[in-house]
Write a protein that holds these residues in place. Structure first.
Motif, PDB file in Angstrom:
ATOM      1  N   GLN A  62       1.048  -0.620  -0.015  1.00 16.79           N
ATOM      2  CA  GLN A  62      -0.457  -0.130   0.072  1.00 16.79           C
ATOM      3  C   GLN A  62       1.047   1.260  -0.181  1.00 16.79           C
ATOM      4  O   GLN A  62       0.243   2.191  -0.313  1.00 16.79           O
ATOM      5  N   LYS A  63       1.332   1.049   0.647  1.00 17.91           N
ATOM      6  CA  LYS A  63       2.605   2.663   1.077  1.00 17.91           C
ATOM      7  C   LYS A  63       3.877   2.615  -0.517  1.00 17.91           C
ATOM      8  O   LYS A  63       3.288   3.312  -1.399  1.00 17.91           O
ATOM      9  N   ILE A  64       3.494   0.945  -1.131  1.00 16.52           N
ATOM     10  CA  ILE A  64       4.382   1.534  -2.574  1.00 16.52           C
ATOM     11  C   ILE A  64       3.373   2.552  -3.662  1.00 16.52           C
ATOM     12  O   ILE A  64       3.496   3.283  -4.773  1.00 16.52           O
ATOM     13  N   GLY A  65       2.045   2.180  -3.808  1.00 18.10           N
ATOM     14  CA  GLY A  65       0.795   2.557  -3.960  1.00 18.10           C
ATOM     15  C   GLY A  65       0.896   3.860  -4.329  1.00 18.10           C
ATOM     16  O   GLY A  65       1.090   4.712  -4.946  1.00 18.10           O
ATOM     17  N   VAL A  66       1.043   4.650  -2.871  1.00 18.37           N
ATOM     18  CA  VAL A  66       0.532   6.066  -2.531  1.00 18.37           C
ATOM     19  C   VAL A  66       2.016   6.724  -2.910  1.00 18.37           C
ATOM     20  O   VAL A  66       1.942   8.146  -3.162  1.00 18.37           O
ATOM     21  N   ILE A  67       3.069   5.677  -2.779  1.00 20.05           N
ATOM     22  CA  ILE A  67       4.421   6.565  -3.141  1.00 20.05           C
ATOM     23  C   ILE A  67       4.441   7.105  -4.748  1.00 20.05           C
ATOM     24  O   ILE A  67       4.488   8.255  -5.116  1.00 20.05           O
ATOM     25  N   GLY A  68       3.871   5.517  -5.847  1.00 19.39           N
ATOM     26  CA  GLY A  68       3.487   6.132  -7.017  1.00 19.39           C
ATOM     27  C   GLY A  68       2.571   7.550  -7.454  1.00 19.39           C
ATOM     28  O   GLY A  68       3.413   8.109  -8.342  1.00 19.39           O
ATOM     29  N   GLU A  69       1.086   7.432  -6.839  1.00 19.58           N
ATOM     30  CA  GLU A  69       0.154   8.307  -7.325  1.00 19.58           C
ATOM     31  C   GLU A  69       1.290   9.916  -6.598  1.00 19.58           C
ATOM     32  O   GLU A  69       1.074  10.747  -7.091  1.00 19.58           O
ATOM     33  N   SER A  70       1.256  10.431  -5.387  1.00 15.31           N
ATOM     34  CA  SER A  70       1.919  11.121  -5.191  1.00 15.31           C
ATOM     35  C   SER A  70       3.073  11.655  -6.247  1.00 15.31           C
ATOM     36  O   SER A  70       2.947  13.307  -6.452  1.00 15.31           O
ATOM     37  N   ARG A  71       4.023  11.341  -6.761  1.00 22.31           N
ATOM     38  CA  ARG A  71       4.606  11.416  -7.460  1.00 22.31           C
ATOM     39  C   ARG A  71       4.935  11.102  -9.043  1.00 22.31           C
ATOM     40  O   ARG A  71       5.828  11.374 -10.079  1.00 22.31           O
ATOM     41  N   THR A  72       3.408  11.510  -9.690  1.00 24.33           N
ATOM     42  CA  THR A  72       2.470  11.115 -10.776  1.00 24.33           C
ATOM     43  C   THR A  72       2.253  12.661 -10.184  1.00 24.33           C
ATOM     44  O   THR A  72       1.956  13.409 -11.315  1.00 24.33           O
ATOM     45  N   LEU A  73       1.207  11.469 -10.076  1.00 25.45           N
ATOM     46  CA  LEU A  73      -0.440  13.345  -9.942  1.00 25.45           C
ATOM     47  C   LEU A  73      -0.112  13.989  -8.951  1.00 25.45           C
ATOM     48  O   LEU A  73      -0.528  15.234  -9.395  1.00 25.45           O
ATOM     49  N   GLY A  74       0.781  13.953  -8.236  1.00 23.84           N
ATOM     50  CA  GLY A  74       0.815  14.938  -7.341  1.00 23.84           C
ATOM     51  C   GLY A  74       2.118  15.995  -8.221  1.00 23.84           C
ATOM     52  O   GLY A  74       1.430  17.545  -8.046  1.00 23.84           O
ATOM     53  N   TYR A  75       3.143  16.042  -8.755  1.00 24.05           N
ATOM     54  CA  TYR A  75       3.728  16.793 -10.064  1.00 24.05           C
ATOM     55  C   TYR A  75       2.590  17.297 -10.497  1.00 24.05           C
ATOM     56  O   TYR A  75       2.781  18.807 -11.468  1.00 24.05           O
ATOM     57  N   ALA A  76       1.869  16.489 -11.212  1.00 27.04           N
ATOM     58  CA  ALA A  76       0.757  16.498 -12.395  1.00 27.04           C
ATOM     59  C   ALA A  76      -0.022  17.867 -11.833  1.00 27.04           C
ATOM     60  O   ALA A  76      -0.076  19.004 -12.633  1.00 27.04           O
ATOM     61  N   ALA A  77      -0.702  17.867 -10.704  1.00 25.84           N
ATOM     62  CA  ALA A  77      -1.727  19.084  -9.625  1.00 25.84           C
ATOM     63  C   ALA A  77      -0.550  20.319  -9.901  1.00 25.84           C
ATOM     64  O   ALA A  77      -1.469  20.647  -9.659  1.00 25.84           O
ATOM     65  N   GLY A  87       1.484  21.487 -12.496  1.00 28.07           N
ATOM     66  CA  GLY A  87       1.417  22.031 -13.171  1.00 28.07           C
ATOM     67  C   GLY A  87       2.824  21.774 -13.630  1.00 28.07           C
ATOM     68  O   GLY A  87       4.020  21.137 -13.735  1.00 28.07           O
ATOM     69  N   GLY A  88       3.178  23.000 -14.388  1.00 25.87           N
ATOM     70  CA  GLY A  88       4.801  23.399 -15.195  1.00 25.87           C
ATOM     71  C   GLY A  88       5.797  23.811 -13.452  1.00 25.87           C
ATOM     72  O   GLY A  88       6.887  22.976 -13.634  1.00 25.87           O
ATOM     73  N   ALA A  89       4.978  24.279 -12.055  1.00 26.75           N
ATOM     74  CA  ALA A  89       5.994  23.493 -11.025  1.00 26.75           C
ATOM     75  C   ALA A  89       6.142  22.715 -10.360  1.00 26.75           C
ATOM     76  O   ALA A  89       7.155  22.547 -10.476  1.00 26.75           O
ATOM     77  N   GLY A  90       5.416  22.051 -10.875  1.00 20.24           N
ATOM     78  CA  GLY A  90       5.397  20.185 -10.143  1.00 20.24           C
ATOM     79  C   GLY A  90       6.597  19.635 -11.264  1.00 20.24           C
ATOM     80  O   GLY A  90       7.172  18.976 -10.497  1.00 20.24           O
ATOM     81  N   MET A  91       6.359  19.457 -12.342  1.00 23.48           N
ATOM     82  CA  MET A  91       7.606  19.528 -13.758  1.00 23.48           C
ATOM     83  C   MET A  91       8.806  19.940 -12.912  1.00 23.48           C
ATOM     84  O   MET A  91       9.790  19.457 -13.162  1.00 23.48           O
ATOM     85  N   LEU A  92       8.996  21.217 -12.510  1.00 22.75           N
ATOM     86  CA  LEU A  92      10.445  21.603 -12.251  1.00 22.75           C
ATOM     87  C   LEU A  92      10.115  21.207 -11.148  1.00 22.75           C
ATOM     88  O   LEU A  92      12.163  20.705 -11.110  1.00 22.75           O
ATOM     89  N   TRP A 130       5.008  12.228 -16.543  1.00 24.83           N
ATOM     90  CA  TRP A 130       4.903  12.670 -15.060  1.00 24.83           C
ATOM     91  C   TRP A 130       6.349  12.115 -14.576  1.00 24.83           C
ATOM     92  O   TRP A 130       6.313  12.790 -12.873  1.00 24.83           O
ATOM     93  N   ASN A 131       6.948  11.573 -14.220  1.00 19.84           N
ATOM     94  CA  ASN A 131       7.983  11.121 -13.516  1.00 19.84           C
ATOM     95  C   ASN A 131       9.196  10.346 -13.972  1.00 19.84           C
ATOM     96  O   ASN A 131      10.116  10.864 -14.652  1.00 19.84           O
ATOM     97  N   GLU A 132       8.948   9.248 -15.007  1.00 19.82           N
ATOM     98  CA  GLU A 132      10.371   8.431 -15.522  1.00 19.82           C
ATOM     99  C   GLU A 132      10.769   9.149 -16.860  1.00 19.82           C
ATOM    100  O   GLU A 132      12.138   9.632 -16.499  1.00 19.82           O
ATOM    101  N   ILE A 133      10.606  10.335 -17.950  1.00 23.33           N
ATOM    102  CA  ILE A 133      10.812  10.524 -18.708  1.00 23.33           C
ATOM    103  C   ILE A 133      12.171  12.045 -18.447  1.00 23.33           C
ATOM    104  O   ILE A 133      13.538  12.157 -18.094  1.00 23.33           O
ATOM    105  N   PRO A 134      11.103  12.667 -17.687  1.00 22.69           N
ATOM    106  CA  PRO A 134      11.549  14.109 -17.254  1.00 22.69           C
ATOM    107  C   PRO A 134      13.181  13.788 -16.130  1.00 22.69           C
ATOM    108  O   PRO A 134      14.325  14.232 -15.695  1.00 22.69           O
ATOM    109  N   THR A 135      12.450  12.621 -15.099  1.00 20.93           N
ATOM    110  CA  THR A 135      13.613  11.798 -14.253  1.00 20.93           C
ATOM    111  C   THR A 135      15.470  11.616 -15.021  1.00 20.93           C
ATOM    112  O   THR A 135      16.686  11.784 -14.886  1.00 20.93           O
ATOM    113  N   VAL A 136      14.594  10.922 -16.093  1.00 23.20           N
ATOM    114  CA  VAL A 136      15.301  10.508 -16.808  1.00 23.20           C
ATOM    115  C   VAL A 136      16.677  11.664 -17.382  1.00 23.20           C
ATOM    116  O   VAL A 136      18.030  11.758 -17.468  1.00 23.20           O
ATOM    117  N   ILE A 137      15.950  12.716 -18.351  1.00 22.32           N
ATOM    118  CA  ILE A 137      16.691  13.427 -18.672  1.00 22.32           C
ATOM    119  C   ILE A 137      17.644  14.813 -17.647  1.00 22.32           C
ATOM    120  O   ILE A 137      18.332  15.044 -17.715  1.00 22.32           O
TER     121      ILE A 137
END
Length: 285
Positions: A140-155, A157-162, A235-242
């Protein structure tokens, strides 16, 4: 002395980058696969410790065990080759080309992803008793991490991507420092100590590591996290790789190459003289 001076390990960095360009496809993939799998296991280990003890610092303190194991066995992470391989290109090593560098990066990415995904599937089976039950507390903890570090950034917007990008830059600043720190010593304890410190910093501060995320986010989807594969990649892997590329190459590889491998002549160097009296007479002129 087991300590290696900066000028010496800077040369080792360039040599290591060159060797990775010419490594066979089979060896590159196998070493990358094992690196991704071991780092994924270390992430599962650290999260389990955090959940079971309620102490994130303890999980961060023990996470580097995986990084040390994979490095000592000669396996390759994408974050490491981002830092080392371009140095051989900068140094104009014979046969090292942009195409060869991109080939290495692509193969290591694929190997890391396959290894991390293998462990993600295995751990999802364990956390759900073969998908027959709801995920346990760790799942359950792993599922929450995934949500917060994708949808959390997306919410955000640009500030999240930065924020995501900067966390990725900072991550490989620390992780690649660990890769280089292992070259500062010829002894196993020295290598482990050098690696342990920056890896601990990155994990506790929650920076974004592309290979760790190859485990966390697919696991989160399998364990019921309410986000999609598209959320994960955009909202995670591609920007993280860069960001990992920028952080490792700019703040570690590029800096050490510029100041230790291609050091500039010292300013106002004392001339070759016979004695101090001669030096004083030259200075007076």
């Amino acid at each position: 002395m087991s300590y290696i001076a900066p000028a010496e390990f800077a040369a080792k960095m360039v040599d290591a980058g060159e060797s990775k360009v010419f490594m066979s496809t089979k060896d590159t993939l196998v070493r990358a696969y094992m690196a991704g799998a071991i780092l994924a296991l270390a992430a599962a280990f650290a999260i389990s410790i955090t959940v079971n003890t309620g102490n994130p610092l303890l999980g961060a303190l023990l996470f580097p065990v995986g990084f040390c194991m994979l490095y000592l066995m000669g396996f390759d992470l994408l974050t490491g080759v981002f830092t080392l391989v371009p140095l051989a290109l900068f140094d104009k090593r014979p046969g090292v080309t942009i195409g060869g560098m991109l080939r290495n990066w692509g193969l290591v990415f694929c190997g890391n992803f396959a290894g991390a995904m293998t462990v993600a599937v295995f751990m999802a089976i364990i956390f759900t008793t073969g998908f027959s039950q709801a995920p346990n507390e760790i799942g359950q903890k792993i599922g929450v991490i995934g949500e917060s570090r994708t949808l959390g950034y997306a919410a955000a917007g640009g500030a999240g991507m930065l924020t995501l990008f900067i966390r990725a830059v900072m991550c490989n600043w620390m992780v690649s420092t660990g890769v280089v720190a292992a070259m500062m010593s010829n002894s196993v304890p020295g290598k482990i100590m050098g690696m342990w410190m920056p890896i601990l910093v990155f994990f506790y501060l929650g920076f974004e590591h592309s290979i760790v995320n190859m485990f966390l986010f697919p696991s989160g989807i399998m364990l019921g996290g309410e986000f999609t594969w598209m959320d994960y990649f955009i909202w995670n892997e591609i920007p993280t790789v860069i960001g990992n590329l920028v952080g490792g190459l700019t703040f570690v590889g590029g800096m050490l190459y510029a100041t230790h491998y291609k050091a500039s002549p010292a300013r106002n160097a004392r001339p070759a003289i016979v004695n101090d009296e001669e030096y004083l007479s030259i200075a007076a002129e």
